[in-house]
Design an enzyme around this catalytic site. Structure first.
Site, PDB file in Angstrom:
ATOM      1  N   ARG A 176       0.827  -1.204   0.000  1.00 49.20           N
ATOM      2  CA  ARG A 176       0.000   0.000   0.000  1.00 49.20           C
ATOM      3  C   ARG A 176       0.862   1.254   0.000  1.00 49.20           C
ATOM      4  O   ARG A 176       2.019   1.235   0.387  1.00 49.20           O
ATOM      5  CB  ARG A 176      -0.941   0.008   1.202  1.00 49.20           C
ATOM      6  CG  ARG A 176      -2.136  -0.922   1.009  1.00 49.20           C
ATOM      7  CD  ARG A 176      -3.078  -0.908   2.192  1.00 49.20           C
ATOM      8  NE  ARG A 176      -2.457  -1.472   3.369  1.00 49.20           N
ATOM      9  CZ  ARG A 176      -1.935  -0.777   4.357  1.00 49.20           C
ATOM     10  NH1 ARG A 176      -1.994   0.558   4.335  1.00 49.20           N
ATOM     11  NH2 ARG A 176      -1.381  -1.360   5.378  1.00 49.20           N
ATOM     12  N   LYS A 321      -8.344  -2.252   1.735  1.00 43.34           N
ATOM     13  CA  LYS A 321      -8.144  -1.380   2.873  1.00 43.34           C
ATOM     14  C   LYS A 321      -8.852  -0.029   2.679  1.00 43.34           C
ATOM     15  O   LYS A 321      -9.204   0.624   3.661  1.00 43.34           O
ATOM     16  CB  LYS A 321      -6.655  -1.194   3.161  1.00 43.34           C
ATOM     17  CG  LYS A 321      -6.025  -2.383   3.923  1.00 43.34           C
ATOM     18  CD  LYS A 321      -6.751  -2.652   5.226  1.00 43.34           C
ATOM     19  CE  LYS A 321      -5.940  -3.372   6.295  1.00 43.34           C
ATOM     20  NZ  LYS A 321      -5.615  -4.766   6.035  1.00 43.34           N
ATOM     21  N   HIS A 340      -9.339  -3.462  13.265  1.00 39.89           N
ATOM     22  CA  HIS A 340      -8.309  -4.138  12.459  1.00 39.89           C
ATOM     23  C   HIS A 340      -7.861  -5.358  13.252  1.00 39.89           C
ATOM     24  O   HIS A 340      -6.863  -5.330  13.969  1.00 39.89           O
ATOM     25  CB  HIS A 340      -7.130  -3.192  12.198  1.00 39.89           C
ATOM     26  CG  HIS A 340      -6.124  -3.744  11.231  1.00 39.89           C
ATOM     27  ND1 HIS A 340      -4.794  -3.400  11.268  1.00 39.89           N
ATOM     28  CD2 HIS A 340      -6.250  -4.599  10.191  1.00 39.89           C
ATOM     29  CE1 HIS A 340      -4.146  -4.032  10.295  1.00 39.89           C
ATOM     30  NE2 HIS A 340      -5.002  -4.767   9.636  1.00 39.89           N
ATOM     31  N   SER A 358       0.453  -4.956  10.684  1.00 45.11           N
ATOM     32  CA  SER A 358       0.784  -5.878   9.613  1.00 45.11           C
ATOM     33  C   SER A 358       1.968  -6.768  10.000  1.00 45.11           C
ATOM     34  O   SER A 358       2.985  -6.285  10.495  1.00 45.11           O
ATOM     35  CB  SER A 358       1.133  -5.049   8.373  1.00 45.11           C
ATOM     36  OG  SER A 358       1.270  -5.889   7.277  1.00 45.11           O
ATOM     37  N   LYS A 362      -2.122 -11.743  12.938  1.00 46.79           N
ATOM     38  CA  LYS A 362      -3.588 -11.816  12.942  1.00 46.79           C
ATOM     39  C   LYS A 362      -4.074 -13.001  12.108  1.00 46.79           C
ATOM     40  O   LYS A 362      -4.885 -13.807  12.561  1.00 46.79           O
ATOM     41  CB  LYS A 362      -4.214 -10.520  12.375  1.00 46.79           C
ATOM     42  CG  LYS A 362      -4.007  -9.299  13.235  1.00 46.79           C
ATOM     43  CD  LYS A 362      -4.744  -8.078  12.687  1.00 46.79           C
ATOM     44  CE  LYS A 362      -4.264  -7.678  11.310  1.00 46.79           C
ATOM     45  NZ  LYS A 362      -2.850  -7.312  11.258  1.00 46.79           N
ATOM     46  N   THR A 363      -3.581 -13.079  10.876  1.00 42.88           N
ATOM     47  CA  THR A 363      -4.043 -14.151   9.986  1.00 42.88           C
ATOM     48  C   THR A 363      -3.539 -15.497  10.473  1.00 42.88           C
ATOM     49  O   THR A 363      -4.306 -16.463  10.584  1.00 42.88           O
ATOM     50  CB  THR A 363      -3.572 -13.881   8.542  1.00 42.88           C
ATOM     51  OG1 THR A 363      -4.115 -12.629   8.113  1.00 42.88           O
ATOM     52  CG2 THR A 363      -4.041 -14.979   7.598  1.00 42.88           C
ATOM     53  N   ASP A 377      -8.933 -10.269   9.346  1.00 44.09           N
ATOM     54  CA  ASP A 377      -8.357  -8.916   9.277  1.00 44.09           C
ATOM     55  C   ASP A 377      -9.285  -7.747   9.633  1.00 44.09           C
ATOM     56  O   ASP A 377      -8.815  -6.754  10.142  1.00 44.09           O
ATOM     57  CB  ASP A 377      -7.800  -8.700   7.862  1.00 44.09           C
ATOM     58  CG  ASP A 377      -6.815  -7.550   7.766  1.00 44.09           C
ATOM     59  OD1 ASP A 377      -5.801  -7.576   8.489  1.00 44.09           O
ATOM     60  OD2 ASP A 377      -7.040  -6.625   6.967  1.00 44.09           O
ATOM     61  N   ARG A 442       1.479 -12.405  -1.214  1.00 50.61           N
ATOM     62  CA  ARG A 442       0.187 -12.584  -0.558  1.00 50.61           C
ATOM     63  C   ARG A 442      -0.711 -13.558  -1.296  1.00 50.61           C
ATOM     64  O   ARG A 442      -0.634 -13.680  -2.520  1.00 50.61           O
ATOM     65  CB  ARG A 442      -0.560 -11.240  -0.523  1.00 50.61           C
ATOM     66  CG  ARG A 442       0.070 -10.185   0.335  1.00 50.61           C
ATOM     67  CD  ARG A 442      -0.573 -10.153   1.702  1.00 50.61           C
ATOM     68  NE  ARG A 442       0.036  -9.143   2.543  1.00 50.61           N
ATOM     69  CZ  ARG A 442      -0.384  -8.870   3.772  1.00 50.61           C
ATOM     70  NH1 ARG A 442      -1.416  -9.507   4.286  1.00 50.61           N
ATOM     71  NH2 ARG A 442       0.220  -7.957   4.490  1.00 50.61           N
TER      72      ARG A 442
END
Ligand SMILES: Nc1ncnc2c1ncn2[C@@H]1O[C@H](COP(=O)(O)OP(=O)(O)OP(=O)(O)O)[C@@H](O)[C@H]1O
Ligand SMILES: O=C([O-])CC(=O)C(=O)O
Ligand SMILES: [Ca+2]
Ligand SMILES: [Mn+2]
Length: 664
Positions: A176, A321, A340, A358, A362-363, A377, A442
């Site tokens: 991003r 996002k 988030h 990031s 989390k994932t 997410d 990703r």
């Protein structure tokens, strides 16, 4: 084979002539011939009509009474209105289907529509441009198989990997571009939004937005075809959003197909007008002579118009996002907290949230074989409980291994978009350790590719709120139990420290503070979200935890990243409730409560002081990190958090405390 096969010594079997042994011979006309006279006719037999182009009979939706043709026209007109230039008063003429498809059904054309949503301040003459003379083909909500074919035919760098995923390249941008994200200062939202120092909302004016919007729309209309996705956000129907994504690449359409919630054919028939529209003209740059533009990339959000324009970046995460930012504005207006975070639920209905910046886990940690995945997410926490905003997951793939992350590994199959990975040119076997294109490789897959996904992706109120930090300084404990005030302090701080860069050699860890563990996506002041979180945690009796998924035994360079297997054991103990019952001691400086024992985790690593060979270096590093926290928090000192002054004071007191001797 040897036994029943022809006897080799006799050579090849003789070809038998028809008629000689008619009863034993298999004629090639033993099944009836195809009912086709030409190859085109044969091909037309191969495909049967299906939703969403076929009306669903027997439903009593709003459009049930209208004819297929009328509904078709309504759909095309709605898309034409989305694509209308704001200066030429009419939308493009649209055709549905691939311009390259030569035969098949006769093309169906939209009638030109006026632009109902905009009243030009100047009286503009009805100007005609070349793009209004041509047709734009619309590829509407294509299936993954159709999008694969489009990508492979038309987009260089698209390949099918050994497991059936679609490997693709996002172009020059592989992450991003937060410095190029702008928000329009407009009357419906400007008073509520967070502007100025620390805010992710870099302002732009309405006029400039319209310039960029026109640039994107003109670019899209100049193409032979555009992809349109009509989908949903948020699994809680009460707070659902209808989104339309107009893009120029099959990659973008498949990415959003996977990441947003996929409507059923019935829901699509009744879709109507979207609540929010993205114009993704990522291949086309913005114009640096345009006011505010500081690079060739611009991601522009207009909350009043409910539109987002993307120029100059093809990184698909901007769409995901960008919509998350929209939710961070719309949901709090309805007293719903947007987060988030990852989220999963145990067999007994115990929900856990996983916050973190990031790369903090989390994932990885919400994808847990022993629990049901609600999402990885983006979530909402309303009076109904939790709900996932998305319909898919977006997992980091760098160094992915089947052994450590089997569920993510197995989700990378047909339908999954694999961004920027490197693979063997012949076998198409992916090398997940290869960073040649980027470290931010990703995979985007639909959530149902995780076998124990909880569909619909909703759950009751959370029991545990886990704050993840990847502490490359190696001084935060692997796990600590937090008071409510500490949870708020760490939530507002939003700390992590990853190691910057991928070059050889030891690098200094870089502390990152990102309010609410997602400052790049929030739209209101962080204390607004923090107050909502405190209230919800209090009302539902949730416990806060701080989990360091980063370094142990020293900072980056001397220590090592905590083993994922240990972190999983820690998380298991949180979920099961056993960690709540453990014996705790308090750490210096941060005042964190750390357990003395956890099943499956070596006790000596639970207090980081034990894992450093150089005690002075440990103390120095701890004080250094404490100082960074303190300095970061200064900007929040003048804010009241929620209605309760007592809470504000407690939160301020919950940070690191200095001047105390650290004893071994
Ligand atoms: N102890 C650990 N705990 C969690 N993750 C670890 C650990 N050690 C290594 N990892 C790796 O760290 C990465 C965590 O990334 P993950 O995709 O979960 O990040 P994320 O928080 O979901 O970020 P984003 O918001 O960017 O998607 C994974 O590649 C995982 O394999
Ligand atoms: O949005 C992205 O590109 C990846 C992501 O999840 C994040 O940065 O939080
Ligand atoms: Ca993630
Ligand atoms: Mn994320």
């Amino acid at each position: 084979m040897e036994k029943n096969g022809p006897v080799r010594s006799r050579g090849l079997a003789k070809i038998q002539m028809p008629g000689h042994h008619s009863s034993e011979v298999c004629h090639d006309d033993s099944t009836p011939p195809v009912r086709a006279q030409t190859i085109e006719e044969l091909h037309s037999l191969q495909k049967k009509k299906s939703a969403p182009t076929t009306p669903i009979r027997g439903t009593l939706g709003a459009f049930a009474s209208i004819s297929e043709e009328d509904r078709y026209q309504q759909q095309l007109q709605s898309i034409s209105a989305s694509l209308a230039s704001l200066t030429r008063e009419t939308g493009p003429k649209l055709l549905r289907g691939d311009p390259a498809a030569r035969s098949g059904e006769s093309p169906r054309v939209s009638t030109n529509v006026g632009n109902q949503s905009y009243t030009p301040s100047l009286s503009l003459s009805l100007a005609v441009s070349d793009s209004s003379l041509k047709f734009t083909h619309v590829l509407y909500n294509l299936s993954p198989a159709e999008l694969y074919e489009q990508a492979i035919k038309y987009e260089k760098g698209s390949f099918i990997t050994w497991t059936g995923a679609l490997a693709t390249l996002s172009g020059a941008k592989t992450g991003r571009a937060p410095r190029d994200k702008r928000v329009v200062k407009e009357k419906t939202s400007e008073d509520e939004l967070w502007w100025g120092k620390g805010s992710p909302n870099i302002e732009m004016d309405e006029q400039t937005f319209l310039v960029n919007r026109e640039r994107a729309v003109d670019y899209l209309n100049s193409l032979d075809k555009v992809y349109v996705n009509d989908q949903f956000l948020n699994w809680d129907p009460e707070y659902r959003l209808k989104v339309r994504i107009v893009s120029a690449r099959a990659y973008h359409s498949l990415f959003m197909h996977n990441m947003c919630i996929r409507p059923t054919p019935e829901e699509l028939e009744n879709f109507g007008t979207p609540d929010f529209t993205i114009y993704n003209a990522g291949q086309f740059p913005c114009n640096r002579y345009t006011h505010y533009m500081t690079s060739s990339t611009s991601i522009d959000l207009n909350l009043g118009r409910r539109e987002m324009v993307i120029l100059g970046t093809q990184y698909a995460g901007e769409m995901k996002k960008g919509l998350f930012s929209v939710m961070h504005y719309l949901m709090p207006q309805r007293r719903v907290l947007s987060l988030h975070s990852g989220c999963n639920v145990g067999k007994d209905g115990d929900v856990a949230l996983f916050f973190g910046l990031s790369g903090t886990g989390k994932t990885t940690l919400s994808t847990d074989h022993n629990r049901y995945l609600i999402g990885d997410d983006e979530h909402c926490w309303s009076e109904n409980g939790v709900s996932n905003i998305e319909g898919g997951c977006y997992a980091k793939c760098i160094d992915l291994s089947e052994e450590k992350e089997p569920d993510i590994w197995n989700a990378i199959k047909f339908g999954t978009v694999l961004e920027n990975v490197v693979f063997d040119e012949h076998t198409r076997e992916v090398d997940y350790s290869d960073k040649s294109v980027t470290e931010n490789t990703r995979a985007a897959y639909p959530i149902e590719y995780i076998p124990n996904a909880k569909i619909p992706c909703v759950g009751p109120h959370p029991k545990n709120v886990i704050l993840l930090a990847c502490d490359a300084f190696g001084v935060l404990p692997p796990v600590s139990k937090l008071s409510l005030a500490q949870t708020m302090y760490h939530f507002i701080s939003g700390y992590t420290a990853l190691v910057a860069g991928t070059e050889e050699g030891v690098k200094e860890p870089q502390a990152t503070f990102s309010a609410c563990f997602g400052a790049a996506f929030i739209m209101l002041h962080p204390t607004k979200y923090a107050a909502m979180l405190a209230e919800k945690m209090q009302d539902h009796g949730a416990t806060g935890w701080l989990v360091n998924t980063g370094w142990s035994g020293g900072s980056y360079g001397s220590g090592n990243r905590i083993k994922l297997a240990y972190t999983r054991k820690i998380i298991d103990a949180i979920h099961s409730g056993t960690l709540l019952e453990a014996t705790y001691t308090k750490t210096e400086v941060f005042g964190l409560e750390i357990p003395t024992d956890i099943e499956g985790v070596p006790s000596e690593i639970l207090n980081p002081i034990n894992t450093w060979s150089d005690q002075d270096a440990y103390k120095d590093t701890l004080l250094k990190l404490g100082g960074l926290f303190k300095k970061n928090f200064e900007v929040f000192l003048n804010y009241k958090i929620g209605e309760d002054n007592k809470l504000t004071e407690e939160i301020l007191a919950a940070g690191p405390v200095f001047g105390i001797e650290i004893c071994d």
